[in-house]
Design an enzyme around this catalytic site. Sequence first.
Site, mmCIF file in Angstrom:
data_model
loop_
_atom_site.group_PDB
_atom_site.id
_atom_site.type_symbol
_atom_site.label_atom_id
_atom_site.label_comp_id
_atom_site.label_asym_id
_atom_site.label_seq_id
_atom_site.Cartn_x
_atom_site.Cartn_y
_atom_site.Cartn_z
ATOM 1 N N TRP A 103 4.038 8.889 -1.264
ATOM 2 C CA TRP A 103 3.444 8.647 0.008
ATOM 3 C C TRP A 103 3.673 9.845 0.908
ATOM 4 C CZ3 TRP A 103 -0.408 5.560 0.118
ATOM 5 C CH2 TRP A 103 -0.429 4.514 -0.889
ATOM 6 N N ASP A 173 7.673 7.248 8.623
ATOM 7 C CA ASP A 173 6.612 6.495 8.020
ATOM 8 C C ASP A 173 7.653 5.171 7.301
ATOM 9 O OD1 ASP A 173 4.835 4.539 6.335
ATOM 10 O OD2 ASP A 173 4.285 6.271 5.030
ATOM 11 N N LYS A 197 3.557 -5.603 4.096
ATOM 12 C CA LYS A 197 4.619 -5.495 3.313
ATOM 13 C C LYS A 197 6.012 -6.466 3.930
ATOM 14 C CE LYS A 197 3.576 -0.905 1.623
ATOM 15 N NZ LYS A 197 2.881 -1.247 0.220
#
Length: 362
Positions: A103, A173, A197
């Site tokens: 990511w 993030d 999530k």
Amino acid sequence: MSKRAYNFNAGPAAVPLEVLQRAQAEFVDYHGTGMSIMEMSHRGAVYEEVHNEAQSRLLGLFGNPEGYKVLFLQGGASTQFAMLPMNLLTEGKSAGYVKTGSWANKAIAEAKLIGDTFVAASSEEDQYKSVPDLSNLQLPENTAYLHVTSNETIEGTQFSSFPDTGSVPLVVDMSSDILSRSFNLKDFGLIYAGAQKNLGPSGVTVVIAREELIQNSPKHIPTVLRYDTHTKNNSLYNTPPSFSIYMVNQVLKWIEEQGSLEGIEAKNREKAKLLYHTIDNSGGFYRGFANPDSRSIMNVTFRLQSEELEKQFVKASEQEGFVGLKGHRSVGGLRASIYNAVSYDHIKALVDFMGEFQKKNG
């Protein structure tokens, strides 16, 4: 109700059962309005109350620090990979990125399309099995911000602490570990996270930022991609993902009921400890992927002796009601995502299954 699955999906992921049941009770008729929340105008007073309450509740979990703003946006964290440098990486500045895995690499690739970037630290040489030490970072004076991916879902690594970046805004993030543990929001310039999530269902992305960072976006970028557009319009510039935001508010209520961030963190560490203990004490049958000092308490990645045995593990687990234990397609292996809504009892059921599988195949 039929038996619920043991949900270890990486995202969209498990939502607390209590939240689902409350939403179910209000789904057709929200507070006597004769409408579902998803049918209402986002300009109406009923929805705006939910919208504002979710913003307030989120900041409340961090102690309501002054000078921070919550935005509800769309497009997931992947859109933030581009929106962030569009807004903050101005001419003459360079953006620093910490390279920790899949990511982080996606975020770096997008930023390079926008402006000058540099890798401030990396764990690539370690095959992303760890996170780099950021305690002695030396950042150039023209650094626009330092970007960190707090938790890599695919590799299963996580930062246990964050660097002091001084006057350089720290941007993180937190898509896969937001609200999983306590931290001081004042240490960060901007945080962003997809909701699917730990915050609720997919469809909404949360940005929490110092107001001065998002008040004056560059005028040349598209209106809908400017932070100041959404700041000035209370995230109501265009139609928001209203039902997803309603669900976020319900999840935030549930987190408060669990003892807020301190209570959630204690439960998460207990769950992770049990699962890692099972892996580490299997005599090598199960092997953790991430280095012990960089292990995630959200995404537990591990391997078996062969890919064939891993396929057998996944098949056998699915037959027993376990969902989502196959590793990401890019790296293979096995992964248990144990976000806030995954209960200790579900972890116990998983380790019991792992023990039985080892007996049969060890």
